[in-house]
Write an enzyme that holds these catalytic residues in place. Sequence first.
Site, mmCIF file in Angstrom:
data_model
loop_
_atom_site.group_PDB
_atom_site.id
_atom_site.type_symbol
_atom_site.label_atom_id
_atom_site.label_comp_id
_atom_site.label_asym_id
_atom_site.label_seq_id
_atom_site.Cartn_x
_atom_site.Cartn_y
_atom_site.Cartn_z
ATOM 1 N NE ARG A 125 21.068 55.912 38.799
ATOM 2 C CZ ARG A 125 19.772 56.094 38.584
ATOM 3 N NH1 ARG A 125 18.942 56.236 39.596
ATOM 4 N NH2 ARG A 125 19.324 56.157 37.354
ATOM 5 C CE LYS A 147 42.539 46.960 41.917
ATOM 6 N NZ LYS A 147 43.743 46.347 41.335
ATOM 7 C CE LYS A 231 44.053 45.055 48.394
ATOM 8 N NZ LYS A 231 43.352 44.104 47.615
ATOM 9 C CD GLU A 241 45.544 49.070 40.054
ATOM 10 O OE1 GLU A 241 44.835 48.366 40.769
ATOM 11 O OE2 GLU A 241 45.985 48.722 38.947
ATOM 12 N NE ARG A 245 43.907 48.661 44.976
ATOM 13 C CZ ARG A 245 42.680 48.550 45.478
ATOM 14 N NH1 ARG A 245 42.023 49.643 45.815
ATOM 15 N NH2 ARG A 245 42.117 47.384 45.633
ATOM 16 C CG ASN A 249 48.032 45.137 39.718
ATOM 17 O OD1 ASN A 249 47.140 44.515 40.275
ATOM 18 N ND2 ASN A 249 47.860 46.358 39.230
ATOM 19 C CG HIS A 252 48.283 39.918 40.348
ATOM 20 N ND1 HIS A 252 49.168 39.759 41.395
ATOM 21 C CD2 HIS A 252 47.077 39.532 40.830
ATOM 22 C CE1 HIS A 252 48.515 39.312 42.456
ATOM 23 N NE2 HIS A 252 47.250 39.157 42.139
ATOM 24 C CG HIS A 256 45.414 38.627 35.921
ATOM 25 N ND1 HIS A 256 45.276 39.964 36.189
ATOM 26 C CD2 HIS A 256 44.888 37.978 36.982
ATOM 27 C CE1 HIS A 256 44.688 40.110 37.375
ATOM 28 N NE2 HIS A 256 44.447 38.926 37.874
ATOM 29 C CG HIS A 268 44.351 34.675 41.429
ATOM 30 N ND1 HIS A 268 44.389 35.478 40.301
ATOM 31 C CD2 HIS A 268 44.783 35.450 42.459
ATOM 32 C CE1 HIS A 268 44.813 36.682 40.649
ATOM 33 N NE2 HIS A 268 45.058 36.694 41.945
HETATM 34 N N1 GLY Z 1 44.449 42.738 44.149
HETATM 35 C C1 GLY Z 1 45.130 43.922 43.885
HETATM 36 C C2 GLY Z 1 44.443 45.128 44.402
HETATM 37 O O1 GLY Z 1 43.535 45.036 45.190
HETATM 38 O O2 GLY Z 1 44.790 46.219 44.011
#
Ligand code: GLY
Length: 370
Positions: A125, A147, A231, A241, A245, A249, A252, A256, A268
């Site tokens: 957990r 993330k 960041k 997010e 946040r 992206n 991305h 992606h 990437h």
């Molecule tokens: N890589 C994008 C984020 O961490 O939100």
Amino acid sequence: MSQNIRKLDVKVPAVAESAYAITIGRGMLGRLWGQIRDRWPALNPFIVTDAELVKAGHLKTLLGNESVPSFVIEPAGEVSKHIQTVVAIVEEMEKNILGRDSIVVSLGGGTVGDIAGFAAAIFKRGVPVIQIPTTTVSQADSSVGGKTGVDSSVSKNAFGAFWQPEAVYIDVETLMTLDDRQYRAGLVESVKHAAIRDKDYFEFFETNINAILDKDMAVLEKIAYTNCRIKAEVVAEDPTEKNLRRILNYGHTIGHAVESASGFELLHGESVGIGMIAAGKIEQRLGLVADNRLERIKELLLKLGMPTTIPTALDKQRLIELLRKDKKAVGSWPRFILLESLGTTFCKEGQWAHEVSQDTVEKCLDELYE
Ligand code: GLY
């Protein structure tokens, strides 16, 4: 028979605010293990790394002669970023009789950090994780912000959790052994930060491109610091997010799809670079552009050796299909992060991610084929 429905409210105390330090320097990997031991004396460490890191000597530099339970991901890279690897890590931790008083130490690039962080998030957990990123991607982006996750057979990061690290240690000297293609591609995340939040940083990149490509360590320290500052500002305001946040992206969404459609042949960062150009094309079609930012972004990406077109082998319909499956899609179609100017993200009515029709996206993709 009457149904007796009763209700109870469960009050969960507010989650305490948490903070963690990011330490940035050069040549500190060899001194780190003692610091980690001193700082978390009551926790039993478990290391997650990959075969490339072992080959580059970084695990040996970190541990010296100490033997610590560990898991080496093999093969290194996105191909191992699936749930079976996480299962194997959890089982290895169990075999080493580790409990909730353990701490996962992730040593490696973005893939290692994502897998190790997710394993830490679900082991018994949840146990703490320390991130020691060793690539340009992970030092700029994935080690900060919590993330974590792995891919399913259908899409990227389908399994995941927000799991903030206890600490992040960035040693830019680890970049010296990084393969040149990986090194350059990872810098695209830094260009992303500059494009969405900091024009001066973008100009620093333009001015210092040769020193960056020569891996000048003082320049790399500045880059690591600036990435983490940008960041951290964004993540502190919106850790899970909900809105702001999403600006991280940028590039991305299409990136992606391109990365997946290429079967991860494109890295990437290479894919995100293409996604940034695609975002610029969308901005142009929506009439949001009154400057030369797309040309400047494209020129910088070219100097980094990035592709700026979509390989013809990547079928457009496949890209559309992948965009529909994007995990952030709303009603089977994703929203897009766009720029207002170089260093500023476009925000409308308080929202940072924007609806763009499929037709517009398809026209932009058409323009991007080689
Ligand atoms: N890589 C994008 C984020 O961490 O939100």
